[in-house]
Design a protein around this motif. Structure first.
Motif, PDB file in Angstrom:
ATOM      1  N   TRP A  45      14.945  47.362  65.860  1.00  0.00           N
ATOM      2  CA  TRP A  45      14.333  46.190  65.230  1.00  0.00           C
ATOM      3  C   TRP A  45      13.891  46.497  63.802  1.00  0.00           C
ATOM      4  CZ3 TRP A  45      14.540  41.347  66.752  1.00  0.00           C
ATOM      5  CH2 TRP A  45      14.811  41.072  68.092  1.00  0.00           C
ATOM      6  N   LEU A  46      13.414  47.696  63.582  1.00  0.00           N
ATOM      7  CA  LEU A  46      12.980  48.093  62.239  1.00  0.00           C
ATOM      8  C   LEU A  46      14.163  48.127  61.275  1.00  0.00           C
ATOM      9  CD1 LEU A  46      10.531  49.099  60.587  1.00  0.00           C
ATOM     10  CD2 LEU A  46      11.231  51.414  61.191  1.00  0.00           C
ATOM     11  N   PHE A  47      15.287  48.705  61.707  1.00  0.00           N
ATOM     12  CA  PHE A  47      16.481  48.718  60.863  1.00  0.00           C
ATOM     13  C   PHE A  47      16.992  47.305  60.605  1.00  0.00           C
ATOM     14  CE2 PHE A  47      17.810  53.287  62.139  1.00  0.00           C
ATOM     15  CZ  PHE A  47      16.964  53.794  61.173  1.00  0.00           C
ATOM     16  N   PHE A  48      16.922  46.447  61.630  1.00  0.00           N
ATOM     17  CA  PHE A  48      17.322  45.047  61.473  1.00  0.00           C
ATOM     18  C   PHE A  48      16.467  44.372  60.402  1.00  0.00           C
ATOM     19  CE2 PHE A  48      17.223  40.554  62.439  1.00  0.00           C
ATOM     20  CZ  PHE A  48      18.548  40.262  62.716  1.00  0.00           C
ATOM     21  N   ALA A  49      15.176  44.609  60.459  1.00  0.00           N
ATOM     22  CA  ALA A  49      14.261  44.017  59.472  1.00  0.00           C
ATOM     23  C   ALA A  49      14.542  44.542  58.066  1.00  0.00           C
ATOM     24  CB  ALA A  49      12.817  44.290  59.861  1.00  0.00           C
ATOM     25  N   CYS A  50      14.890  45.815  57.966  1.00  0.00           N
ATOM     26  CA  CYS A  50      15.209  46.380  56.647  1.00  0.00           C
ATOM     27  C   CYS A  50      16.465  45.740  56.067  1.00  0.00           C
ATOM     28  CB  CYS A  50      15.395  47.887  56.748  1.00  0.00           C
ATOM     29  SG  CYS A  50      13.870  48.781  57.040  1.00  0.00           S
ATOM     30  N   CYS A  51      17.462  45.519  56.905  1.00  0.00           N
ATOM     31  CA  CYS A  51      18.699  44.879  56.434  1.00  0.00           C
ATOM     32  C   CYS A  51      18.423  43.477  55.897  1.00  0.00           C
ATOM     33  CB  CYS A  51      19.724  44.801  57.559  1.00  0.00           C
ATOM     34  SG  CYS A  51      20.428  46.369  58.031  1.00  0.00           S
ATOM     35  N   THR A  52      17.694  42.693  56.663  1.00  0.00           N
ATOM     36  CA  THR A  52      17.433  41.323  56.224  1.00  0.00           C
ATOM     37  C   THR A  52      16.428  41.281  55.072  1.00  0.00           C
ATOM     38  OG1 THR A  52      15.794  41.097  57.978  1.00  0.00           O
ATOM     39  CG2 THR A  52      18.011  40.302  58.439  1.00  0.00           C
ATOM     40  N   GLY A  53      15.506  42.207  55.053  1.00  0.00           N
ATOM     41  CA  GLY A  53      14.538  42.260  53.957  1.00  0.00           C
ATOM     42  C   GLY A  53      15.203  42.546  52.623  1.00  0.00           C
ATOM     43  N   ALA A  54      16.232  43.380  52.637  1.00  0.00           N
ATOM     44  CA  ALA A  54      16.957  43.676  51.402  1.00  0.00           C
ATOM     45  C   ALA A  54      17.634  42.417  50.860  1.00  0.00           C
ATOM     46  CB  ALA A  54      17.983  44.762  51.657  1.00  0.00           C
ATOM     47  N   VAL A  55      18.116  41.571  51.753  1.00  0.00           N
ATOM     48  CA  VAL A  55      18.741  40.322  51.322  1.00  0.00           C
ATOM     49  C   VAL A  55      17.695  39.394  50.711  1.00  0.00           C
ATOM     50  CG1 VAL A  55      19.990  38.266  52.077  1.00  0.00           C
ATOM     51  CG2 VAL A  55      20.603  40.490  52.988  1.00  0.00           C
ATOM     52  N   PHE A  56      16.500  39.342  51.280  1.00  0.00           N
ATOM     53  CA  PHE A  56      15.439  38.505  50.713  1.00  0.00           C
ATOM     54  C   PHE A  56      15.101  38.951  49.293  1.00  0.00           C
ATOM     55  CE2 PHE A  56      14.131  37.544  55.202  1.00  0.00           C
ATOM     56  CZ  PHE A  56      14.413  36.196  55.124  1.00  0.00           C
ATOM     57  N   MET A  57      14.972  40.240  49.085  1.00  0.00           N
ATOM     58  CA  MET A  57      14.623  40.724  47.752  1.00  0.00           C
ATOM     59  C   MET A  57      15.760  40.505  46.759  1.00  0.00           C
ATOM     60  SD  MET A  57      12.394  44.154  48.461  1.00  0.00           S
ATOM     61  CE  MET A  57      13.597  44.963  49.488  1.00  0.00           C
ATOM     62  N   GLY A  58      16.975  40.817  47.179  1.00  0.00           N
ATOM     63  CA  GLY A  58      18.117  40.604  46.294  1.00  0.00           C
ATOM     64  C   GLY A  58      18.350  39.130  46.007  1.00  0.00           C
ATOM     65  N   GLY A  59      18.197  38.304  47.028  1.00  0.00           N
ATOM     66  CA  GLY A  59      18.380  36.870  46.852  1.00  0.00           C
ATOM     67  C   GLY A  59      17.355  36.273  45.906  1.00  0.00           C
ATOM     68  N   ALA A  60      16.128  36.739  45.999  1.00  0.00           N
ATOM     69  CA  ALA A  60      15.086  36.244  45.091  1.00  0.00           C
ATOM     70  C   ALA A  60      15.423  36.581  43.644  1.00  0.00           C
ATOM     71  CB  ALA A  60      13.734  36.832  45.479  1.00  0.00           C
ATOM     72  N   LYS A  61      15.916  37.786  43.427  1.00  0.00           N
ATOM     73  CA  LYS A  61      16.273  38.186  42.072  1.00  0.00           C
ATOM     74  C   LYS A  61      17.465  37.382  41.557  1.00  0.00           C
ATOM     75  CE  LYS A  61      15.895  40.658  38.414  1.00  0.00           C
ATOM     76  NZ  LYS A  61      14.793  40.417  37.502  1.00  0.00           N
ATOM     77  N   ILE A  62      18.456  37.158  42.408  1.00  0.00           N
ATOM     78  CA  ILE A  62      19.622  36.374  41.988  1.00  0.00           C
ATOM     79  C   ILE A  62      19.204  34.951  41.635  1.00  0.00           C
ATOM     80  CG2 ILE A  62      21.802  35.377  42.781  1.00  0.00           C
ATOM     81  CD1 ILE A  62      22.212  37.928  44.440  1.00  0.00           C
ATOM     82  N   LEU A  63      18.364  34.340  42.461  1.00  0.00           N
ATOM     83  CA  LEU A  63      17.911  32.978  42.170  1.00  0.00           C
ATOM     84  C   LEU A  63      17.052  32.927  40.909  1.00  0.00           C
ATOM     85  CD1 LEU A  63      17.092  31.596  45.719  1.00  0.00           C
ATOM     86  CD2 LEU A  63      18.981  30.958  44.228  1.00  0.00           C
TER      87      LEU A  63
END
Length: 106
Positions: A45-63
């Motif tokens: 679950w921790l690795f799953f959260a890290c994967c999706t968390g990276a998308v949140f941070m990258g997506g925020a920067k792209i937007l």
């Protein structure tokens, strides 16, 4: 010809940004599910959260980068934060002792 090819890899509109973020999210969830199979329990679950968390941070920067710059800030605190940071940097630079002062202090 090279310019047209290079244009394929430049994100200019928010629609393109959302499409890229969606693709990153799908890939991250797929990888997260693989982690959950490979590492059952909390660590999966921790690795799953890290994967999706990276998308949140990258997506925020792209937007943030694709937002049209109107020259106006949305919040007054954005400008106040910049002024505050410059005041702090100036105050810290004035208080930092020279090397000779540091040798006397010890």
């Amino acid at each position: 010809m090279f310019r047209k090819f290079k244009r394929l890899f430049i994100i200019k509109t928010r629609f393109e940004a959302c499409a890229v973020i969606y693709a990153l999210g799908v890939g991250a969830v797929t990888r997260g599910l693989q982690y959950m199979e490979q590492y059952p329990g909390f660590i999966g679950w921790l690795f799953f959260a890290c994967c999706t968390g990276a998308v949140f941070m990258g997506g925020a920067k792209i937007l943030e980068v694709t937002r049209p710059d109107t020259g106006e800030r949305r919040r007054r605190s954005d400008l106040e934060g910049q002024e505050r940071r410059s005041e702090i940097v100036q105050a810290v630079s004035e208080k930092v002792p020279g090397r000779a002062d540091m040798s006397r202090a010890t």
